[in-house]
Design a protein around this motif. Structure first.
Motif, PDB file in Angstrom:
ATOM      1  N   GLY A  74       0.800  -1.155  -0.069  1.00  0.00           N
ATOM      2  CA  GLY A  74      -0.101   0.017   0.087  1.00  0.00           C
ATOM      3  C   GLY A  74       0.966   1.299  -0.116  1.00  0.00           C
ATOM      4  N   HIS A  75       1.945   1.053  -0.462  1.00  0.00           N
ATOM      5  CA  HIS A  75       3.071   2.300  -0.439  1.00  0.00           C
ATOM      6  C   HIS A  75       2.884   3.099  -1.870  1.00  0.00           C
ATOM      7  CE1 HIS A  75       4.725  -1.265  -1.885  1.00  0.00           C
ATOM      8  NE2 HIS A  75       5.719  -0.819  -2.779  1.00  0.00           N
ATOM      9  N   THR A  76       3.829   3.992  -2.387  1.00  0.00           N
ATOM     10  CA  THR A  76       3.729   4.549  -3.818  1.00  0.00           C
ATOM     11  C   THR A  76       5.326   4.387  -4.048  1.00  0.00           C
ATOM     12  OG1 THR A  76       3.967   6.947  -2.695  1.00  0.00           O
ATOM     13  CG2 THR A  76       1.815   6.055  -3.338  1.00  0.00           C
ATOM     14  N   ALA A  77       5.422   4.531  -5.343  1.00  0.00           N
ATOM     15  CA  ALA A  77       6.686   4.405  -6.065  1.00  0.00           C
ATOM     16  C   ALA A  77       6.672   5.418  -7.150  1.00  0.00           C
ATOM     17  CB  ALA A  77       7.175   2.889  -6.483  1.00  0.00           C
ATOM     18  N   THR A  78       7.372   6.433  -6.857  1.00  0.00           N
ATOM     19  CA  THR A  78       7.545   7.520  -8.105  1.00  0.00           C
ATOM     20  C   THR A  78       8.671   7.889  -8.743  1.00  0.00           C
ATOM     21  OG1 THR A  78       5.696   8.719  -6.680  1.00  0.00           O
ATOM     22  CG2 THR A  78       6.455   9.758  -8.241  1.00  0.00           C
ATOM     23  N   LEU A  79       8.639   7.919 -10.111  1.00  0.00           N
ATOM     24  CA  LEU A  79       9.958   8.112 -10.749  1.00  0.00           C
ATOM     25  C   LEU A  79      10.393   9.656 -10.733  1.00  0.00           C
ATOM     26  CD1 LEU A  79      12.337   6.935 -12.819  1.00  0.00           C
ATOM     27  CD2 LEU A  79      10.417   7.811 -14.655  1.00  0.00           C
ATOM     28  N   LEU A  80      11.509   9.740 -10.288  1.00  0.00           N
ATOM     29  CA  LEU A  80      11.831  11.320 -10.010  1.00  0.00           C
ATOM     30  C   LEU A  80      12.543  11.709 -11.463  1.00  0.00           C
ATOM     31  CD1 LEU A  80      13.403  11.154  -6.492  1.00  0.00           C
ATOM     32  CD2 LEU A  80      10.970  11.599  -7.181  1.00  0.00           C
ATOM     33  N   ASN A  81      12.663  13.093 -11.822  1.00  0.00           N
ATOM     34  CA  ASN A  81      13.373  13.821 -12.879  1.00  0.00           C
ATOM     35  C   ASN A  81      14.649  13.187 -12.993  1.00  0.00           C
ATOM     36  OD1 ASN A  81      10.773  14.864 -13.268  1.00  0.00           O
ATOM     37  ND2 ASN A  81      11.480  16.912 -12.533  1.00  0.00           N
ATOM     38  N   ASN A  82      15.340  12.924 -11.798  1.00  0.00           N
ATOM     39  CA  ASN A  82      16.726  12.380 -11.802  1.00  0.00           C
ATOM     40  C   ASN A  82      16.771  11.015 -12.288  1.00  0.00           C
ATOM     41  OD1 ASN A  82      16.083  11.219  -9.540  1.00  0.00           O
ATOM     42  ND2 ASN A  82      17.545  12.503  -8.257  1.00  0.00           N
ATOM     43  N   GLY A  83      15.799  10.249 -12.557  1.00  0.00           N
ATOM     44  CA  GLY A  83      15.788   8.889 -12.767  1.00  0.00           C
ATOM     45  C   GLY A  83      15.647   7.819 -11.601  1.00  0.00           C
ATOM     46  N   HIS A  84      15.875   8.468 -10.404  1.00  0.00           N
ATOM     47  CA  HIS A  84      15.643   7.643  -9.128  1.00  0.00           C
ATOM     48  C   HIS A  84      14.117   7.453  -8.731  1.00  0.00           C
ATOM     49  CE1 HIS A  84      19.866   8.164  -8.906  1.00  0.00           C
ATOM     50  NE2 HIS A  84      19.757   8.612  -7.455  1.00  0.00           N
ATOM     51  N   VAL A  85      13.870   6.367  -8.162  1.00  0.00           N
ATOM     52  CA  VAL A  85      12.441   6.056  -7.657  1.00  0.00           C
ATOM     53  C   VAL A  85      12.332   6.402  -6.226  1.00  0.00           C
ATOM     54  CG1 VAL A  85      10.784   4.468  -7.675  1.00  0.00           C
ATOM     55  CG2 VAL A  85      12.372   4.313  -9.574  1.00  0.00           C
ATOM     56  N   LEU A  86      11.260   7.056  -6.082  1.00  0.00           N
ATOM     57  CA  LEU A  86      10.939   7.565  -4.467  1.00  0.00           C
ATOM     58  C   LEU A  86      10.017   6.680  -3.990  1.00  0.00           C
ATOM     59  CD1 LEU A  86      11.191   9.536  -2.122  1.00  0.00           C
ATOM     60  CD2 LEU A  86       9.447  10.654  -2.833  1.00  0.00           C
ATOM     61  N   VAL A  87      10.128   5.586  -3.028  1.00  0.00           N
ATOM     62  CA  VAL A  87       9.149   4.783  -2.282  1.00  0.00           C
ATOM     63  C   VAL A  87       8.762   5.445  -0.999  1.00  0.00           C
ATOM     64  CG1 VAL A  87       8.854   2.603  -1.253  1.00  0.00           C
ATOM     65  CG2 VAL A  87       9.833   2.842  -3.625  1.00  0.00           C
ATOM     66  N   VAL A  88       7.289   5.492  -0.749  1.00  0.00           N
ATOM     67  CA  VAL A  88       6.925   6.389   0.404  1.00  0.00           C
ATOM     68  C   VAL A  88       5.850   5.506   1.176  1.00  0.00           C
ATOM     69  CG1 VAL A  88       5.700   8.253   1.014  1.00  0.00           C
ATOM     70  CG2 VAL A  88       7.249   8.600  -0.635  1.00  0.00           C
ATOM     71  N   GLY A  89       5.988   5.226   2.450  1.00  0.00           N
ATOM     72  CA  GLY A  89       4.958   4.650   3.373  1.00  0.00           C
ATOM     73  C   GLY A  89       4.663   3.487   3.021  1.00  0.00           C
ATOM     74  N   GLY A  90       3.330   3.332   3.179  1.00  0.00           N
ATOM     75  CA  GLY A  90       2.628   1.839   3.282  1.00  0.00           C
ATOM     76  C   GLY A  90       2.805   1.405   4.617  1.00  0.00           C
ATOM     77  N   LYS A  91       2.625   0.024   4.655  1.00  0.00           N
ATOM     78  CA  LYS A  91       2.088  -0.815   5.816  1.00  0.00           C
ATOM     79  C   LYS A  91       3.148  -1.741   5.900  1.00  0.00           C
ATOM     80  CE  LYS A  91      -2.643  -0.240   7.027  1.00  0.00           C
ATOM     81  NZ  LYS A  91      -4.031  -0.973   7.367  1.00  0.00           N
ATOM     82  N   GLY A  92       3.898  -1.982   7.232  1.00  0.00           N
ATOM     83  CA  GLY A  92       4.835  -2.972   7.337  1.00  0.00           C
ATOM     84  C   GLY A  92       4.417  -4.018   8.297  1.00  0.00           C
ATOM     85  N   PRO A  93       5.071  -5.035   8.669  1.00  0.00           N
ATOM     86  CA  PRO A  93       4.732  -6.122   9.440  1.00  0.00           C
ATOM     87  C   PRO A  93       4.222  -5.435  10.950  1.00  0.00           C
ATOM     88  CG  PRO A  93       6.724  -6.784   8.393  1.00  0.00           C
ATOM     89  CD  PRO A  93       6.587  -5.331   8.167  1.00  0.00           C
ATOM     90  N   GLU A  94       4.701  -4.330  11.383  1.00  0.00           N
ATOM     91  CA  GLU A  94       4.517  -3.882  12.543  1.00  0.00           C
ATOM     92  C   GLU A  94       3.624  -2.641  12.453  1.00  0.00           C
ATOM     93  OE1 GLU A  94       5.845  -5.409  15.224  1.00  0.00           O
ATOM     94  OE2 GLU A  94       6.983  -6.651  13.743  1.00  0.00           O
ATOM     95  N   GLY A  95       2.785  -2.169  11.381  1.00  0.00           N
ATOM     96  CA  GLY A  95       2.180  -1.336  11.199  1.00  0.00           C
ATOM     97  C   GLY A  95       2.316  -0.262  10.062  1.00  0.00           C
ATOM     98  N   THR A  96       1.768   0.715  10.120  1.00  0.00           N
ATOM     99  CA  THR A  96       2.027   1.937   9.020  1.00  0.00           C
ATOM    100  C   THR A  96       3.380   2.666   9.194  1.00  0.00           C
ATOM    101  OG1 THR A  96      -0.472   2.527   9.166  1.00  0.00           O
ATOM    102  CG2 THR A  96       0.818   3.947   8.052  1.00  0.00           C
TER     103      THR A  96
END
Length: 387
Positions: A163-185
Motif C-alpha cells: 500500500g505504498h507509492t513508488a514515483t519516478l523522479l526527474n533524476n531517474g531515481h525512484v521514491l518509495v513512500v510509506g505503506g504498511k509493514g509487519p509492525e504497522g503503518t
C-alpha cells in the motif's frame, strides 16, 4: 461521443468498416492462437495466447487477461505495449499489444504479490516493489526487461511494505513512500538508484501513512497527499525535495481521504478525487492543489461517490474517472473532469462494475481498462475507452 467497447466489439467494428481488413485481423488472431509453428524471431510465443471464454480459435468473448486479477498494476512500456503484473495470488505477468489487440505472456514474478508498485524506469525496465505476498508485506524487488522479456531480482527494500507509492523522479531515481509493514503503518521513505540498483534513505515523513498518493510536480518535487494514518484518514500533505532529500509540509486537504486518486493536470495543478474518510463511506468530493500557493481548492462534486477507482489524464487535458466502490457496490459509471471549465460531466458506463482495476492511456489516445473486482469476484475482462 466517448464510448467503452470490449475488444471483441472493436474487431466487429473493424470488419463492418472494412470487411477485408476485419477478416484479415480475425484470421491473424486465429493463426496466432492456433498455429503450432514458432513465431518470427523476436516475437513472443504464440502458443500461450489466451482468449477468455472462446471455445475456438476465432470468436467468443474477445481477448481478455489470461486470468482474473485485481489490486494489480499496469505499466505502459516504451514501445506502447502495456505490462500487467500481480494481483491476488497471481504471479504470471502479461503484456498487451494495442496494435494487434492481443495479450502475450511475459513470464512470472518470483513472488506473487498485490498492492505493490510497478514503475517504468528511464532505461525502459519496470521496477516492481513490495506488496502483499500471502502472509506478510514484502521487501522483495524485481525488474522486467522488455528487451529480453525476462524478470530479474534486485536489491530488496530496507523495509517490507504494501500500500505504498513508488514515483519516478526527474533524476531517474525512484521514491518509495510509506505503506504498511509487519509492525504497522510506515513513515519511512527510500530511494532506488536505477544505475547501480541500490537503495538509500529518503528521510522520514512527518506523518506515517498508507493508501496515499504521490505526484511529481513540474518543479520536480513530489506531493504526497492523504492516506490512512493510525486509525484515521488524513488531511495532511507533504512535499519531498529531491535536491535536498528532505520533506516539508504542504497545505492540508480540505477533506480527509484514503483510496483516492491524484492526477497532475496540464496546468501544473493536481486533481484529487474521491476516496473515503473511514469505513465504507466513499466520497463525492474533489479538490485541486496549486503548487504556486501550496493550497487546496474545491473542484466541484462528482456525480457519483467512489473510492478505489482510477483517474487518467487524457490527451485533451480532461481527466477520465472510472469505476470504484460506492459502499459495497462496484461501479460501472464513468465521469470526465474539465480543468478549463472546472466542471464534471458523465461519460457513459463500462460494461461491468469494477474496483481495484487499472486504467492506462495508450499511445493512440484510448484508455485500456483491465481486471478488478466485480460483483462475483475477480475479473479478467478488458475494455477500451475511446474519447
Amino acid at each position: 461521443m466517448p464510448v467503452f467497447k470490449s475488444l471483441e466489439a472493436h474487431l466487429v467494428e473493424s470488419q463492418r468498416q472494412s470487411p477485408f481488413k476485419g477478416m484479415a485481423l480475425l484470421i491473424a488472431l486465429g493463426l496466432m492462437a492456433c498455429s503450432p509453428e514458432a513465431p518470427p524471431p523476436g516475437e513472443p510465443g504464440c502458443e500461450e495466447w489466451r482468449v477468455e471464454k472462446s471455445p475456438s480459435c476465432v470468436g467468443g468473448g474477445g481477448p481478455s487477461l489470461s486470468q482474473a486479477r485485481y489490486w494489480h498494476e499496469a505499466t505502459r512500456l516504451g514501445n506502447g505495449w502495456v505490462l500487467v503484473t500481480g494481483g491476488s495470488s497471481v504471479s504470471a505477468t502479461e503484456v498487451y499489444d494495442p496494435a494487434a489487440r492481443t495479450w502475450w505472456p511475459a513470464g512470472a514474478l518470483a513472488q506473487w504479490r498485490n498492492t505493490h508498485t510497478a514503475t517504468l524506469l528511464n532505461n525502459g525496465r519496470v521496477l516492481v516493489t513490495g506488496g502483499f505476498g500471502g502472509e506478510t508485506p514484502l521487501a522483495t524487488v524485481e525488474f522486467y526487461d522488455p528487451a529480453t522479456r525476462t524478470w530479474s531480482p534486485s536489491e530488496p527494500l530496507a523495509q517490507s511494505r504494501l500500500g505504498h507509492t513508488a514515483t519516478l523522479l526527474n533524476n531517474g531515481h525512484v521514491l518509495v513512500v510509506g505503506g504498511k509493514g509487519p509492525e504497522g503503518t510506515l513513515a519511512t521513505a527510500e530511494l532506488y538508484d536505477s544505475v547501480d540498483g541500490t537503495w538509500s534513505s529518503a528521510g522520514l515523513l512527518a506523518q506515517m501513512r498508507s493508501g496515499h498518493t504521490a505526484t511529481v510536480l513540474r518543479d520536480g518535487k513530489v506531493l504526497v497527499a492523504g492516506g490512512y494514518g493510525v486509525d484515521v484518514s488524513l488531511t495532511m500533505s507533504e512535499v519531498y525535495d529531491p535536491m535536498s532529500n528532505s520533506w516539508s509540509p504542504a497545505g492540508p486537504l480540505l477533506q480527509a481521504r484514503q483510496g483516492h486518486t491524484a492526477t497532475l493536470l496540464s496546468n501544473g495543478k493536481v486533481l484529487v478525487t474521491g476516496g473515503n474518510a473511514g469505513g465504507l463511506e466513499s466520497l463525492r468530493t474533489a479538490e485541486v492543489y496549486d503548487p504556486a500557493t501550496g493550497t487546496w481548492a474545491e473542484a466541484g462534486p462528482m456525480a457519483q461517490v467512489r473510492s478505489r477507482h482510477t483517474a487518467t489524464l487524457l490527451g485533451d487535458g480532461k481527466v477520465l474517472v472510472t469505476g470504484g466502490m460506492s459502499g459495497s457496490s462496484h461501479l460501472a459509471e464513468v465521469e470526465l473532469y474539465d480543468p478549463v471549465a472546472g466542471t464534471w460531466a458523465t461519460a457513459g458506463a463500462m460494461s461491468q462494475g469494477r474496483s481495484g482495476h487499472t486504467a492506462t492511456l495508450l499511445n493512440g489516445g484510448q484508455v485500456l481498462i483491465t481486471g478488478g473486482l466485480g460483483r462475483n469476484g475477480g475479473l479478467g475482462s478488458v475494455e477500451l475507452y475511446s474519447p
